[in-house]
Design a protein around this motif. Structure first.
Motif: not given
Length: 418
Positions: A104-109
Protein backbone atom coordinates in the motif's frame (compact mmCIF):
# COMPACT_ATOMS: atom_id res chain seq x y z
CA UNK A 1 10.43 32.27 4.65
CA UNK A 2 9.65 28.56 4.80
CA UNK A 3 11.40 25.79 6.70
CA UNK A 4 15.17 25.75 6.05
CA UNK A 5 16.82 22.78 7.83
CA UNK A 6 20.27 24.36 7.58
CA UNK A 7 19.07 27.22 9.81
CA UNK A 8 16.89 25.35 12.32
CA UNK A 9 18.26 24.29 15.70
CA UNK A 10 18.47 20.54 16.33
CA UNK A 11 19.34 18.37 19.33
CA UNK A 12 23.11 18.35 20.02
CA UNK A 13 24.65 15.08 18.89
CA UNK A 14 25.95 14.28 22.38
CA UNK A 15 22.37 14.37 23.70
CA UNK A 16 20.87 12.09 21.05
CA UNK A 17 21.73 8.70 22.52
CA UNK A 18 18.59 7.23 24.08
CA UNK A 19 18.14 4.52 26.75
CA UNK A 20 16.44 1.25 25.78
CA UNK A 21 13.22 2.18 27.57
CA UNK A 22 12.72 5.07 25.12
CA UNK A 23 13.77 3.14 22.03
CA UNK A 24 11.58 0.13 22.79
CA UNK A 25 8.37 2.01 21.99
CA UNK A 26 4.91 0.60 22.58
CA UNK A 27 3.49 -0.62 19.25
CA UNK A 28 0.41 0.93 17.74
CA UNK A 29 -2.96 -0.80 18.01
CA UNK A 30 -3.44 -2.53 14.66
CA UNK A 31 -7.23 -2.47 15.03
CA UNK A 32 -7.46 1.31 15.37
CA UNK A 33 -4.32 2.70 13.74
CA UNK A 34 -4.77 5.11 10.84
CA UNK A 35 -3.43 3.26 7.77
CA UNK A 36 -1.27 6.24 6.88
CA UNK A 37 0.35 6.24 10.31
CA UNK A 38 1.32 2.62 9.57
CA UNK A 39 2.62 3.62 6.14
CA UNK A 40 4.65 6.53 7.48
CA UNK A 41 6.32 4.12 9.89
CA UNK A 42 7.20 1.68 7.08
CA UNK A 43 8.46 4.57 4.95
CA UNK A 44 10.69 6.09 7.61
CA UNK A 45 12.06 2.67 8.51
CA UNK A 46 13.20 2.43 4.89
CA UNK A 47 14.65 5.95 4.93
CA UNK A 48 16.62 5.17 8.10
CA UNK A 49 17.83 1.79 6.82
CA UNK A 50 19.11 3.49 3.65
CA UNK A 51 20.97 6.08 5.76
CA UNK A 52 22.65 3.36 7.83
CA UNK A 53 23.69 1.40 4.75
CA UNK A 54 24.96 4.54 3.03
CA UNK A 55 27.12 5.52 5.99
CA UNK A 56 28.58 2.04 6.22
CA UNK A 57 29.62 2.27 2.57
CA UNK A 58 30.95 5.81 3.00
CA UNK A 59 32.99 4.60 6.00
CA UNK A 60 34.51 1.76 3.93
CA UNK A 61 35.70 4.13 1.21
CA UNK A 62 37.63 6.71 3.23
CA UNK A 63 40.91 6.61 5.13
CA UNK A 64 40.56 9.68 7.38
CA UNK A 65 40.37 8.50 11.03
CA UNK A 66 38.61 11.63 12.30
CA UNK A 67 35.95 11.41 9.60
CA UNK A 68 35.45 7.68 10.10
CA UNK A 69 34.77 8.37 13.78
CA UNK A 70 32.24 11.11 12.93
CA UNK A 71 30.42 8.78 10.57
CA UNK A 72 30.32 6.05 13.21
CA UNK A 73 28.61 8.47 15.59
CA UNK A 74 26.01 9.53 13.02
CA UNK A 75 25.43 5.93 12.00
CA UNK A 76 24.77 4.82 15.58
CA UNK A 77 22.03 7.43 16.00
CA UNK A 78 20.49 6.49 12.66
CA UNK A 79 20.36 2.89 13.91
CA UNK A 80 18.58 4.01 17.07
CA UNK A 81 16.01 5.91 15.07
CA UNK A 82 15.45 2.95 12.75
CA UNK A 83 14.79 0.66 15.71
CA UNK A 84 12.36 3.10 17.31
CA UNK A 85 10.41 3.57 14.09
CA UNK A 86 10.32 -0.09 13.06
CA UNK A 87 9.38 -1.27 16.56
CA UNK A 88 6.09 0.60 16.19
CA UNK A 89 4.76 -2.44 14.28
CA UNK A 90 3.01 -4.85 16.68
CA UNK A 91 3.87 -8.55 16.81
CA UNK A 92 0.23 -9.45 16.24
CA UNK A 93 0.56 -8.36 12.61
CA UNK A 94 1.63 -11.36 10.55
CA UNK A 95 4.33 -11.20 7.91
CA UNK A 96 1.69 -11.16 5.21
CA UNK A 97 -0.34 -8.43 6.92
CA UNK A 98 2.79 -6.27 7.18
CA UNK A 99 3.43 -6.98 3.51
CA UNK A 100 0.04 -5.51 2.60
CA UNK A 101 1.20 -2.32 4.32
CA UNK A 102 4.47 -2.34 2.39
CA UNK A 103 2.64 -2.58 -0.93
CA UNK A 104 0.00 0.00 0.00
CA UNK A 105 2.88 2.34 0.79
CA UNK A 106 4.53 1.55 -2.55
CA UNK A 107 1.32 2.49 -4.37
CA UNK A 108 0.37 5.67 -2.53
CA UNK A 109 3.94 6.95 -2.08
CA UNK A 110 4.84 6.41 -5.74
CA UNK A 111 1.62 8.11 -6.82
CA UNK A 112 2.31 11.06 -4.51
CA UNK A 113 5.84 11.48 -5.84
CA UNK A 114 4.75 11.10 -9.47
CA UNK A 115 2.05 13.74 -9.13
CA UNK A 116 4.54 16.20 -7.62
CA UNK A 117 7.41 15.37 -10.01
CA UNK A 118 8.30 17.92 -12.70
CA UNK A 119 11.04 16.01 -14.51
CA UNK A 120 9.22 14.08 -17.30
CA UNK A 121 11.71 11.18 -17.35
CA UNK A 122 11.66 10.69 -13.57
CA UNK A 123 7.86 10.92 -13.56
CA UNK A 124 7.73 8.26 -16.30
CA UNK A 125 9.95 6.00 -14.17
CA UNK A 126 7.61 6.44 -11.20
CA UNK A 127 4.49 5.77 -13.26
CA UNK A 128 6.03 2.67 -14.80
CA UNK A 129 6.83 0.94 -11.49
CA UNK A 130 3.61 2.21 -9.86
CA UNK A 131 1.52 -0.23 -11.92
CA UNK A 132 3.75 -3.12 -10.88
CA UNK A 133 3.57 -2.42 -7.16
CA UNK A 134 -0.18 -1.97 -7.57
CA UNK A 135 -0.38 -5.50 -8.95
CA UNK A 136 1.79 -6.85 -6.11
CA UNK A 137 -0.76 -5.52 -3.61
CA UNK A 138 -3.46 -7.45 -5.47
CA UNK A 139 -1.46 -10.71 -5.53
CA UNK A 140 -0.58 -10.58 -1.84
CA UNK A 141 -4.16 -9.66 -0.95
CA UNK A 142 -5.39 -12.80 -2.74
CA UNK A 143 -2.91 -14.91 -0.78
CA UNK A 144 -4.06 -13.26 2.46
CA UNK A 145 -7.70 -13.95 1.57
CA UNK A 146 -6.97 -17.70 1.52
CA UNK A 147 -4.69 -17.95 4.53
CA UNK A 148 -5.87 -15.39 7.10
CA UNK A 149 -9.13 -14.39 8.76
CA UNK A 150 -8.06 -10.78 8.37
CA UNK A 151 -8.64 -9.42 4.87
CA UNK A 152 -6.59 -6.77 3.13
CA UNK A 153 -9.48 -4.30 3.13
CA UNK A 154 -9.26 -4.14 6.93
CA UNK A 155 -5.65 -2.98 6.54
CA UNK A 156 -5.84 -0.56 3.61
CA UNK A 157 -9.34 0.62 4.68
CA UNK A 158 -11.10 2.65 1.98
CA UNK A 159 -7.95 4.48 0.88
CA UNK A 160 -6.41 2.17 -1.73
CA UNK A 161 -8.09 -0.05 -4.30
CA UNK A 162 -7.03 -3.68 -4.73
CA UNK A 163 -7.37 -4.74 -8.37
CA UNK A 164 -4.90 -6.11 -10.92
CA UNK A 165 -2.18 -3.75 -12.15
CA UNK A 166 0.37 -4.67 -14.80
CA UNK A 167 0.27 -8.42 -14.13
CA UNK A 168 3.40 -9.59 -12.33
CA UNK A 169 3.80 -12.49 -14.77
CA UNK A 170 4.73 -10.00 -17.53
CA UNK A 171 6.78 -7.62 -15.38
CA UNK A 172 9.98 -9.63 -15.63
CA UNK A 173 12.41 -7.76 -17.87
CA UNK A 174 15.92 -8.72 -18.93
CA UNK A 175 18.38 -6.94 -16.60
CA UNK A 176 19.77 -4.73 -19.38
CA UNK A 177 16.27 -3.31 -19.87
CA UNK A 178 15.98 -2.13 -16.26
CA UNK A 179 18.87 0.40 -16.28
CA UNK A 180 17.72 3.99 -16.79
CA UNK A 181 19.52 7.22 -17.64
CA UNK A 182 20.96 9.10 -14.69
CA UNK A 183 19.90 12.65 -13.89
CA UNK A 184 22.36 15.55 -14.04
CA UNK A 185 22.71 16.86 -10.51
CA UNK A 186 23.81 20.29 -11.80
CA UNK A 187 20.49 20.72 -13.61
CA UNK A 188 18.07 18.57 -11.60
CA UNK A 189 15.89 20.34 -9.04
CA UNK A 190 16.31 19.63 -5.35
CA UNK A 191 12.75 18.31 -5.26
CA UNK A 192 13.53 15.71 -7.94
CA UNK A 193 16.66 14.62 -6.08
CA UNK A 194 14.63 14.17 -2.91
CA UNK A 195 11.98 12.17 -4.76
CA UNK A 196 14.65 9.85 -6.13
CA UNK A 197 16.27 9.40 -2.72
CA UNK A 198 12.92 8.63 -1.13
CA UNK A 199 11.72 6.08 -3.68
CA UNK A 200 15.09 4.28 -3.70
CA UNK A 201 14.97 3.94 0.10
CA UNK A 202 11.38 2.69 0.08
CA UNK A 203 11.87 0.16 -2.71
CA UNK A 204 15.19 -1.04 -1.32
CA UNK A 205 13.63 -1.66 2.07
CA UNK A 206 10.84 -3.67 0.41
CA UNK A 207 13.41 -5.68 -1.53
CA UNK A 208 15.37 -6.40 1.65
CA UNK A 209 12.20 -7.28 3.57
CA UNK A 210 11.15 -9.86 0.99
CA UNK A 211 14.67 -11.24 0.70
CA UNK A 212 14.61 -12.08 4.39
CA UNK A 213 11.01 -12.97 5.25
CA UNK A 214 9.79 -14.73 2.12
CA UNK A 215 10.89 -18.08 3.49
CA UNK A 216 8.80 -17.66 6.65
CA UNK A 217 5.59 -18.79 4.98
CA UNK A 218 4.58 -22.43 5.28
CA UNK A 219 2.58 -22.43 2.04
CA UNK A 220 4.83 -23.37 -0.87
CA UNK A 221 3.06 -21.16 -3.38
CA UNK A 222 3.16 -18.27 -0.92
CA UNK A 223 6.91 -18.74 -0.67
CA UNK A 224 7.05 -18.71 -4.45
CA UNK A 225 5.04 -15.49 -4.61
CA UNK A 226 7.55 -13.73 -2.35
CA UNK A 227 10.38 -15.05 -4.52
CA UNK A 228 8.78 -13.79 -7.70
CA UNK A 229 7.85 -10.36 -6.40
CA UNK A 230 11.22 -9.98 -4.67
CA UNK A 231 12.82 -10.30 -8.10
CA UNK A 232 10.67 -7.44 -9.36
CA UNK A 233 11.71 -5.37 -6.36
CA UNK A 234 15.31 -6.00 -7.43
CA UNK A 235 14.34 -4.61 -10.84
CA UNK A 236 12.78 -1.58 -9.17
CA UNK A 237 15.85 -0.80 -7.07
CA UNK A 238 17.98 -0.98 -10.22
CA UNK A 239 15.39 1.08 -12.12
CA UNK A 240 15.29 3.87 -9.53
CA UNK A 241 18.92 3.63 -8.46
CA UNK A 242 19.95 4.32 -12.05
CA UNK A 243 18.42 7.79 -11.79
CA UNK A 244 20.98 9.11 -9.30
CA UNK A 245 23.98 11.01 -10.66
CA UNK A 246 27.01 8.68 -10.17
CA UNK A 247 29.37 11.65 -10.38
CA UNK A 248 28.27 13.02 -6.99
CA UNK A 249 30.92 12.82 -4.28
CA UNK A 250 30.47 10.92 -1.02
CA UNK A 251 30.18 14.30 0.73
CA UNK A 252 27.43 15.52 -1.59
CA UNK A 253 25.57 12.23 -1.15
CA UNK A 254 25.83 12.48 2.64
CA UNK A 255 24.31 15.96 2.65
CA UNK A 256 21.53 14.84 0.29
CA UNK A 257 20.74 11.82 2.49
CA UNK A 258 20.52 13.98 5.61
CA UNK A 259 18.48 16.68 3.91
CA UNK A 260 16.06 14.04 2.66
CA UNK A 261 15.66 12.61 6.17
CA UNK A 262 14.79 16.10 7.42
CA UNK A 263 12.41 16.56 4.50
CA UNK A 264 10.61 13.28 5.04
CA UNK A 265 10.28 13.61 8.84
CA UNK A 266 9.01 17.15 8.29
CA UNK A 267 6.54 15.79 5.72
CA UNK A 268 5.36 13.11 8.15
CA UNK A 269 4.74 15.70 10.84
CA UNK A 270 2.55 17.81 8.57
CA UNK A 271 -0.07 15.11 8.05
CA UNK A 272 0.25 12.86 11.12
CA UNK A 273 -2.94 12.41 13.13
CA UNK A 274 -1.53 10.24 15.92
CA UNK A 275 0.07 12.33 18.68
CA UNK A 276 2.44 9.56 19.75
CA UNK A 277 3.71 8.95 16.23
CA UNK A 278 3.97 12.68 15.62
CA UNK A 279 6.21 12.94 18.68
CA UNK A 280 8.53 10.32 17.18
CA UNK A 281 8.70 12.21 13.87
CA UNK A 282 9.45 15.47 15.67
CA UNK A 283 12.21 13.98 17.81
CA UNK A 284 13.81 12.32 14.78
CA UNK A 285 13.57 15.56 12.80
CA UNK A 286 15.37 17.43 15.56
CA UNK A 287 18.10 14.79 15.50
CA UNK A 288 18.37 14.95 11.72
CA UNK A 289 18.74 18.72 11.68
CA UNK A 290 21.99 18.27 13.60
CA UNK A 291 23.04 15.39 11.32
CA UNK A 292 22.48 17.57 8.25
CA UNK A 293 24.43 20.46 9.70
CA UNK A 294 27.24 18.06 10.66
CA UNK A 295 27.33 16.63 7.11
CA UNK A 296 27.37 20.20 5.78
CA UNK A 297 30.39 21.10 7.93
CA UNK A 298 32.17 17.93 6.79
CA UNK A 299 31.57 18.86 3.14
CA UNK A 300 32.87 22.38 3.72
CA UNK A 301 35.96 21.05 5.46
CA UNK A 302 36.96 18.33 3.03
CA UNK A 303 35.64 19.70 -0.29
CA UNK A 304 35.57 23.42 0.39
CA UNK A 305 32.03 23.60 -1.03
CA UNK A 306 28.92 25.20 0.38
CA UNK A 307 26.20 22.51 0.55
CA UNK A 308 23.45 25.09 0.95
CA UNK A 309 23.95 25.98 -2.72
CA UNK A 310 22.51 22.54 -3.55
CA UNK A 311 19.10 23.46 -2.14
CA UNK A 312 16.53 26.27 -2.22
CA UNK A 313 16.08 28.72 0.68
CA UNK A 314 13.24 26.60 2.05
CA UNK A 315 12.13 22.99 1.70
CA UNK A 316 9.92 21.93 -1.20
CA UNK A 317 6.26 21.22 -0.46
CA UNK A 318 5.90 18.23 1.89
CA UNK A 319 5.06 14.81 0.48
CA UNK A 320 1.68 13.83 1.91
CA UNK A 321 0.45 10.24 1.73
CA UNK A 322 -3.19 10.17 0.68
CA UNK A 323 -5.57 8.21 -1.53
CA UNK A 324 -4.57 8.21 -5.20
CA UNK A 325 -7.26 6.00 -6.72
CA UNK A 326 -8.10 8.29 -9.63
CA UNK A 327 -4.44 8.83 -10.50
CA UNK A 328 -3.59 5.13 -10.35
CA UNK A 329 -6.53 4.30 -12.61
CA UNK A 330 -5.47 6.95 -15.11
CA UNK A 331 -1.99 5.42 -15.39
CA UNK A 332 -3.49 1.92 -15.47
CA UNK A 333 -5.69 2.95 -18.42
CA UNK A 334 -2.82 4.46 -20.40
CA UNK A 335 0.31 2.44 -19.52
CA UNK A 336 -0.70 -1.12 -18.70
CA UNK A 337 1.03 -2.30 -21.91
CA UNK A 338 4.42 -0.65 -21.24
CA UNK A 339 7.70 -2.49 -20.79
CA UNK A 340 11.38 -1.69 -20.30
CA UNK A 341 13.49 -1.17 -23.43
CA UNK A 342 17.09 -0.42 -22.47
CA UNK A 343 16.85 3.03 -20.86
CA UNK A 344 13.30 3.64 -22.09
CA UNK A 345 9.84 2.69 -20.84
CA UNK A 346 7.66 2.19 -23.90
CA UNK A 347 4.57 0.38 -25.22
CA UNK A 348 5.47 -3.21 -25.98
CA UNK A 349 4.71 -2.79 -29.68
CA UNK A 350 7.31 0.00 -29.86
CA UNK A 351 10.04 -1.88 -28.00
CA UNK A 352 13.23 -2.77 -29.86
CA UNK A 353 13.90 -5.45 -27.23
CA UNK A 354 10.76 -7.56 -27.71
CA UNK A 355 12.63 -10.75 -28.53
CA UNK A 356 14.93 -10.44 -25.53
CA UNK A 357 11.99 -9.62 -23.30
CA UNK A 358 9.88 -12.57 -24.41
CA UNK A 359 12.79 -15.00 -24.21
CA UNK A 360 13.52 -13.83 -20.66
CA UNK A 361 9.83 -14.13 -19.71
CA UNK A 362 9.63 -17.67 -21.06
CA UNK A 363 12.77 -18.70 -19.21
CA UNK A 364 11.69 -17.09 -15.95
CA UNK A 365 8.11 -18.31 -15.90
CA UNK A 366 8.58 -21.65 -17.66
CA UNK A 367 4.79 -22.07 -18.00
CA UNK A 368 4.32 -21.43 -14.28
CA UNK A 369 4.28 -18.25 -12.20
CA UNK A 370 3.38 -18.15 -8.49
CA UNK A 371 1.71 -14.77 -9.04
CA UNK A 372 -0.75 -16.43 -11.43
CA UNK A 373 -1.30 -19.54 -9.33
CA UNK A 374 -2.10 -17.66 -6.13
CA UNK A 375 -5.00 -15.88 -7.84
CA UNK A 376 -6.19 -19.05 -9.54
CA UNK A 377 -6.13 -20.84 -6.19
CA UNK A 378 -8.25 -18.05 -4.69
CA UNK A 379 -10.75 -18.35 -7.54
CA UNK A 380 -10.87 -22.14 -7.10
CA UNK A 381 -11.50 -21.90 -3.37
CA UNK A 382 -13.77 -18.86 -3.20
CA UNK A 383 -15.40 -18.67 -6.63
CA UNK A 384 -13.71 -15.39 -7.60
CA UNK A 385 -10.54 -13.45 -6.97
CA UNK A 386 -10.18 -10.98 -4.09
CA UNK A 387 -10.64 -7.34 -5.01
CA UNK A 388 -11.52 -4.03 -3.40
CA UNK A 389 -13.15 -2.11 -6.25
CA UNK A 390 -14.44 1.21 -4.99
CA UNK A 391 -14.22 3.17 -8.24
CA UNK A 392 -16.02 0.84 -10.62
CA UNK A 393 -14.99 -2.10 -12.83
CA UNK A 394 -11.44 -2.59 -14.04
CA UNK A 395 -10.52 -0.20 -16.86
CA UNK A 396 -8.84 -2.94 -18.96
CA UNK A 397 -11.18 -5.47 -20.59
CA UNK A 398 -8.64 -8.28 -20.30
CA UNK A 399 -8.62 -7.91 -16.50
CA UNK A 400 -12.36 -7.43 -15.96
CA UNK A 401 -13.24 -11.02 -15.06
CA UNK A 402 -13.01 -12.14 -11.45
CA UNK A 403 -13.48 -15.81 -12.30
CA UNK A 404 -10.62 -16.46 -14.68
CA UNK A 405 -7.19 -14.97 -15.26
CA UNK A 406 -5.49 -14.31 -18.60
CA UNK A 407 -2.35 -16.33 -19.25
CA UNK A 408 1.02 -14.90 -20.28
CA UNK A 409 0.36 -15.38 -24.00
CA UNK A 410 -2.97 -13.56 -23.87
CA UNK A 411 -1.48 -10.71 -21.87
CA UNK A 412 1.36 -10.25 -24.35
CA UNK A 413 -1.06 -10.23 -27.27
CA UNK A 414 -3.14 -7.62 -25.48
CA UNK A 415 -0.06 -5.44 -24.89
CA UNK A 416 1.12 -5.73 -28.49
CA UNK A 417 -2.24 -4.66 -29.83
CA UNK A 418 -2.60 -1.55 -27.69
Amino acid sequence: MGFNPFKEKGIPIEKQTKPWVELNVKPYDSSTVDPYTRLRGILMNGIEAEAVQFYHNFHRHIDIPELRAQLATLRRIEQQEQKMVNWMIPAEESTLQVTIGYEQLAVDLTAALAQAEQDPYVKAALDFALLEDFDHLYRYANLLAMTDEKKAESIVKQFTEIIPGRPTVIEHCHPVDTVRNFTDRSKTSAQTKLHIETIIAAEQQTMNFYMNIGNRLADQNGRGLYQEIAQIEEQHVTHYGSLTDPRASWFEMAVLHEYNECYMYYSCMQSETDDKAKGVWQMCLENELTHLQTAAEIMKKYENKDPEEMFPDSMPEPIVLKPAKEYVRSILSSQLHYTGDKTKMVPLNMSESQDRYQTFLTTSNDDFAPSQKVVQDCINSQGEDYRVETEGPHPADILLSRRDIPDQKSLLEFCKNR
